[in-house]
Design an enzyme around this catalytic site. Sequence first.
Site, mmCIF file in Angstrom:
data_model
loop_
_atom_site.group_PDB
_atom_site.id
_atom_site.type_symbol
_atom_site.label_atom_id
_atom_site.label_comp_id
_atom_site.label_asym_id
_atom_site.label_seq_id
_atom_site.Cartn_x
_atom_site.Cartn_y
_atom_site.Cartn_z
ATOM 1 N N LYS A 1 -0.142 70.975 34.842
ATOM 2 C CA LYS A 1 0.289 71.083 36.355
ATOM 3 C C LYS A 1 -0.827 70.339 37.119
ATOM 4 O O LYS A 1 -2.088 70.534 36.730
ATOM 5 C CB LYS A 1 0.477 72.479 36.710
ATOM 6 N N SER B 1 2.364 76.169 44.156
ATOM 7 C CA SER B 1 3.333 75.367 43.635
ATOM 8 C C SER B 1 4.140 75.823 42.318
ATOM 9 O O SER B 1 5.520 75.708 42.175
ATOM 10 C CB SER B 1 2.611 74.212 42.989
ATOM 11 N N ASP C 1 -1.714 65.592 46.367
ATOM 12 C CA ASP C 1 -3.052 65.563 46.522
ATOM 13 C C ASP C 1 -3.536 64.642 47.575
ATOM 14 O O ASP C 1 -2.709 64.256 48.434
ATOM 15 C CB ASP C 1 -3.801 65.408 45.083
ATOM 16 N N THR D 1 -3.187 76.017 50.291
ATOM 17 C CA THR D 1 -4.512 75.775 49.666
ATOM 18 C C THR D 1 -5.629 76.270 50.777
ATOM 19 O O THR D 1 -6.457 77.190 50.275
ATOM 20 C CB THR D 1 -4.749 74.129 49.269
ATOM 21 N N ASN E 1 -5.286 68.379 54.633
ATOM 22 C CA ASN E 1 -4.398 69.303 54.646
ATOM 23 C C ASN E 1 -5.307 70.701 54.189
ATOM 24 O O ASN E 1 -5.040 71.789 54.682
ATOM 25 C CB ASN E 1 -3.217 69.327 53.439
ATOM 26 N N LYS F 1 -3.366 65.658 35.879
ATOM 27 C CA LYS F 1 -3.437 65.052 37.436
ATOM 28 C C LYS F 1 -3.309 63.600 37.141
ATOM 29 O O LYS F 1 -3.341 62.959 36.095
ATOM 30 C CB LYS F 1 -5.160 64.997 37.785
ATOM 31 N N LYS G 1 -8.055 75.748 36.716
ATOM 32 C CA LYS G 1 -7.722 76.492 38.067
ATOM 33 C C LYS G 1 -6.146 77.436 37.570
ATOM 34 O O LYS G 1 -6.476 78.569 38.201
ATOM 35 C CB LYS G 1 -7.207 75.338 39.006
HETATM 36 N N1 GLU Z 1 -3.487 68.812 44.173
HETATM 37 C C1 GLU Z 1 -3.621 70.372 44.380
HETATM 38 C C2 GLU Z 1 -4.907 70.804 43.575
HETATM 39 O O1 GLU Z 1 -5.790 70.220 43.146
HETATM 40 C C3 GLU Z 1 -2.567 71.258 43.896
HETATM 41 C C4 GLU Z 1 -1.865 70.836 42.508
HETATM 42 C C5 GLU Z 1 -0.503 71.514 42.311
HETATM 43 O O2 GLU Z 1 0.014 71.938 43.312
HETATM 44 O O3 GLU Z 1 -0.015 71.126 41.609
HETATM 45 O O4 GLU Z 1 -4.965 71.945 43.273
#
Ligand code: GLU
Length: 428
Positions: free
Chosen positions: A70, A362, A146, A190, A221, A106, A94
């Site tokens: 994810k 998410s 992102d 976030t 954001n 990613k 995370k």
């Molecule tokens: N890009 C965001 C992060 O760095 C969200 C990732 C997601 O929602 O999967 O946490």
Amino acid sequence: MAETTNAFEMAQRQFDHVAELLKLDPQVREILRWPLREFHFRIPVRMDDGTIKVFQGFRVQHNDARGPSKGGIRFHPAETIDTVRALATWMTWKCAVVDIPLGGGKGGVVVDPATLSTSEKERLARGWVQQMWKNIGPRQDVPAPDVGTTPQMMGWMMDEYSKLVGEYTPGVITGKPVGGGGSLGRTEATGFGVIYTVREAMKHLKMDPTQCLAAIQGFGNVAQYAAIGFTELLGGKVVCVSYWDREDRTPYTVSKADGIDPRFLMSITDQYGTIDKNKAREAGYAIEPADAWLSKEVDVLIPAALEGQINAESVHKISPRVKIIAEGANGPTTPEADEVIRQRGIFLIPDFLCNAGGVTVSYFESVQNDMNFYWPKEEVLSKLDQKMTAAFEAVLELAEKEKVYMRDAAYMVAINRVVKAMELRGWI
Ligand code: GLU
């Protein structure tokens, strides 16, 4: 040793340090120090003028022991395989620290999205999926937005994937627009998540939020909703934010000593995060040099832009008044700066705990997609608050019990959960 500016080296050094504290088996370290899978691909895009331009794309799946990989996709001119590797690794920690059943991944494209028209962006987003669709999916790897990517792009990507597999598959990607399979509260998630952890840190440190000032780096954001959250949810004041000025090709800090109005600043910010500085000046804001945010006399610093912003040199600019650093960005602090922060006794809320609100919602989005039943915003945000608060408490409890730095404690919680999942699956 020279200062580490490579994000993946930073991620590996942080991991190595905690692996040592945990006395982790060397074979297990070898699995977790590197991503399990990497995809490097080229995306040819027909530009509006008829020419073809080829963009470099990446997807890294760091670890999927706890569930599908994810993590977001960044569109950024300075993207490299190492930034994507680092960000994928941090996603593993995370998802584990907030205890959602997902792994870490990613993606990225080397591009400045501000140079593309809307239709070029759409073709690039669809092109990314055309290269990756066999290796992503609701049970494999679920991308999201992102830096440089938007809910609209997620909508196009979901559509492209659905066409390729021949069925509507909203769960392939999250951060989609509301009404197009997205979840209410994902936009705020976030930034608000950052603020829920700041609130808990303040409770722990017995600070009154209404008497506190914050300085924020960034105005994308995460920063926007962290600013709104700090003022509206906690009743504190944000004295500045910073942004990248596309016209002048330089960052600035935008400040107001008696507190900025984040919603006003959002109303004069373009889709790429550039604030109209003339309008800001007219409204009584000062436009200061890039790193002015870092030396403000405030109680809370929230770096919410990119990696490596607080480094060996800039860390010394932090005012003695600062009690909390809440890392809204991924990897904003280099290991050298981290050591200074630890020695100064500043309370750190580490990135993959602090900014986990986005991926948490998410996850809620994909649960709603699976059920084909959508929750009201209050329900989403209250579930988010519970998750963030529980994760914060678990990390703080371990930090106090083991007398370790908050970043190390967060790593310990996360690594232990991933190792446990690898054990249960018979990988180790
Ligand atoms: N890009 C965001 C992060 O760095 C969200 C990732 C997601 O929602 O999967 O946490």
